[in-house]
Design an enzyme around this catalytic site. Structure first.
Site, PDB file in Angstrom:
ATOM      1  N   SER A   1      -4.197  -3.580   2.440  1.00  0.00           N
ATOM      2  CA  SER A   1      -3.730  -4.269   1.237  1.00  0.00           C
ATOM      3  C   SER A   1      -3.903  -5.782   1.216  1.00  0.00           C
ATOM      4  O   SER A   1      -3.640  -6.418   0.187  1.00  0.00           O
ATOM      5  CB  SER A   1      -2.263  -3.924   0.983  1.00  0.00           C
ATOM      6  OG  SER A   1      -2.164  -2.631   0.454  1.00  0.00           O
TER       7      SER A   1
ATOM      8  N   SER B   1      -3.076  -3.576  -2.250  1.00  0.00           N
ATOM      9  CA  SER B   1      -2.025  -3.859  -3.197  1.00  0.00           C
ATOM     10  C   SER B   1      -1.765  -5.354  -3.420  1.00  0.00           C
ATOM     11  O   SER B   1      -1.123  -5.716  -4.400  1.00  0.00           O
ATOM     12  CB  SER B   1      -0.730  -3.201  -2.728  1.00  0.00           C
ATOM     13  OG  SER B   1      -0.309  -3.739  -1.492  1.00  0.00           O
TER      14      SER B   1
ATOM     15  N   LYS C   1       3.496 -12.739  -2.148  1.00  0.00           N
ATOM     16  CA  LYS C   1       3.474 -11.409  -2.768  1.00  0.00           C
ATOM     17  C   LYS C   1       4.904 -11.030  -3.146  1.00  0.00           C
ATOM     18  O   LYS C   1       5.853 -11.391  -2.433  1.00  0.00           O
ATOM     19  CB  LYS C   1       2.876 -10.416  -1.757  1.00  0.00           C
ATOM     20  CG  LYS C   1       2.612  -9.030  -2.295  1.00  0.00           C
ATOM     21  CD  LYS C   1       1.935  -8.161  -1.228  1.00  0.00           C
ATOM     22  CE  LYS C   1       1.670  -6.755  -1.678  1.00  0.00           C
ATOM     23  NZ  LYS C   1       0.977  -5.952  -0.648  1.00  0.00           N
TER      24      LYS C   1
END
Lengths: 91, 460
Positions: B171, B147, B72
């Site tokens: 997330s 996210s 990420k």
């Protein structure tokens, strides 16, 4: 709870966030709806808790640690003189 | 191919790491343009590393030899851009490796790129990225969740077998559920946060997203462990009892008004567990319904402090025509997107002297009650099951009301507030034939038990 424009402006100033008039208009409604929702937690009876637990984050030793790759940190400065960070005048 | 099989074959010499990486890079080139899951692919770097791994002696190439892993975009990989999907950090290069990256590299993994996300990990749909939304690989008109939407989409599309995400209120689990893959939020403290860009330090946790439970287990075993650079990290306790028979708790008081497909899928999961000899028991989580509002107060408060460091002076977005230092701060911080500004404002409000008692301090107390609920319930049962999300993936642009978006994390926030581990596995479909997830929450450091329980329902 209602947040008024004056309060929003003050909070934004504290947070160093510049808002346009359009952003202010939108945010004041959104923040009000979020605040009304999160206010739910005030219904919870927390009187049995004597204090907020302080042991959640253990404290580390208060001693300096040298970061090896400091050249990369200096290279990232947006404005510099030699290895010093250059900023706009404070006053 | 599973990560575990790639590592075996690369170690034995049956396949070279270069072959794996070449195939991976071809797949990314083919699929990523329509998904926008990767913000950057480290092509040259990945090829170079694959060649290095191929020179190592057989069976000494590491537990993740040749495994392509995406990270990420809020996890630091030295010398590579780490933008947090924000204009603020669009050109920021990481000066060091996050502990998780160090550990992956040590075990022969190849970091192939950085994945798109909601800006600074704030969001549940990936629509908050400054670099465009990610598309759900199962339906390009729908969101992948957030996210860590880019990580979930990268795995679900088969571009990579493993991606790292971070989970502050859901997330990892919510996007994993929306994309039909496996994701775990480990126990708070079990994986070092050193090198993870802080959003809300008391809840942030890195974890793996994979196509299957076995790979997830393998990657977590590599990245977890105590780290001197993260004072909240802890080692896994030794000699944990290996359970064979399980009792699972169902918090009916929390799971009210479930929509039909979600309720039906959850009911089926209970029946499946029963058919495998698992005991089911009702448990109470009376304060879990307050977890989402608590999360929003506490994480916004922490974010308003954590993101104060982004002033565009030492690094990041910088406007040249500011008149003085104060003006520099204001102009540079205009690089934040609307959701980030909203949360900084909410956090500053919650911490202000006029409101901190009613909001921040009260939320801390309610958080403690949520934690106590879990501790009490987990004395009665081995783990607690619930749906991962109220619904499946929605269409891009479909949900405009921010409260509706915030409620996407209704079932995932409690585990973050309590600090307990929680895994999601695909289970059932919604009315649009999009995947739903089953969430299993366990006691602190009971990840191995969660994997065991999840395996009972895998592939059903």
């Amino acid at each position: 709870m209602e947040t008024n424009l004056q309060e929003l402006k003050q909070i934004a100033k504290l947070a160093k966030i510049e808002l346009s008039a359009q952003e202010e208009e939108k945010l004041i409604k959104q923040i009000a709806s979020v605040v009304n929702w999160v206010e739910e937690i005030q219904k919870v009876n927390t009187s049995a808790l004597t204090c907020v637990p302080a042991d959640f984050t253990p404290k580390r030793a208060d001693s300096p640690v040298h970061f090896e790759n400091d050249a990369a940190l200096v290279a990232a400065f947006n404005d510099k003189r030699d290895s010093l960070l250059k900023v706009k005048k404070v006053l | 191919m599973k990560a575990i099989d790639i590592a075996k074959k690369v170690n034995s010499g049956e396949v070279s790491a270069l072959e794996i990486i070449t195939e991976t890079l071809t797949g990314i080139k083919e699929k990523n343009p329509s998904l926008n899951a990767f913000l950057e692919v480290f092509e040259e770097d990945a090829i170079k590393r694959a060649k290095e791994i191929d020179t190592l002696p057989q069976n000494q190439k590491g537990k993740l030899a040749g495994v392509p892993i995406a990270i990420k975009d809020n996890i630091l990989y030295e010398g590579h851009v780490c933008s947090c999907a924000s204009k603020m950090l669009a050109n920021y290069k990481a000066p060091y490796n996050a502990t998780v990256v160090q550990k992956l590299l040590k075990e022969g993994a190849i970091i192939v790129g950085r994945t798109n996300m909601d800006e600074f990990a704030m969001g549940s749909s990936n629509e908050n990225s400054a670099f465009g939304p990610v598309k759900n690989p199962l339906d390009l008109a729908r969101v992948p969740g957030g996210s860590s939407g880019g990580s979930a989409a990268a795995v679900a599309s088969g571009m990579v077998p493993v991606a790292l995400g971070s989970d502050t209120g859901g997330s990892i689990r919510q996007p994993a559920s929306f994309c039909g893959v496996v994701g775990i939020k480990p126990t708070y403290g079990s994986v070092s946060r050193y090198g993870l860009t802080a959003f809300a330090s008391s809840a942030d946790q890195i974890g793996p997203i994979t196509n299957n439970i076995e790979d997830n287990e393998l990657v977590l075993s590599v990245i977890s462990g105590e780290d001197k650079n993260d004072s909240t990290s802890k080692p896994y306790p030794k000699n944990k009892e290996e359970k064979q028979n399980f009792t699972l708790g169902v918090p009916n008081d929390f799971l009210v008004n479930l929509e039909l497909p979600t309720a039906e899928a959850f009911k089926q999961s209970i029946e499946l567990f029963k058919s495998k000899g698992v005991q089911i028991k009702e448990v109470a989580l009376p304060h879990a319904k307050f977890a989402a509002p608590c999360y929003h107060i506490l994480t916004a408060s922490e974010a308003s402090s954590n993101l104060a460091r982004f002033d565009g002076l030492r690094y990041g977005y910088n406007v040249k025509d500011a008149k003085d230092l104060e003006d520099t701060y204001l102009k540079n911080r205009s690089a934040f997107g609307p959701e980030v500004k909203r949360r900084i404002i909410l956090g500053t409000f919650s911490l202000s002297s006029a409101h901190s008692g009613d909001f921040y301090l009260q939320a801390q107390k309610v958080r403690e009650l949520i934690k106590q609920d879990f501790q009490k319930a987990l004395k009665e049962v081995d783990a607690i099951i619930m749906p991962t999300t109220p619904n499946g993936a929605f269409k891009i642009g479909e949900v405009e009301n921010i409260l509706t978006l915030y409620l996407a994390d209704l079932f995932t926030c409690p585990a973050n507030m309590a600090g307990v581990p929680a895994i999601t596995i695909p289970f059932g479909k919604d009315k649009n034939n999009m995947p739903l997830g089953l969430q299993i929450c366990g006691n602190y450091f009971d990840e191995n038990l969660l994997y065991k329980i999840a395996k009972l329902a895998e592939g059903e």
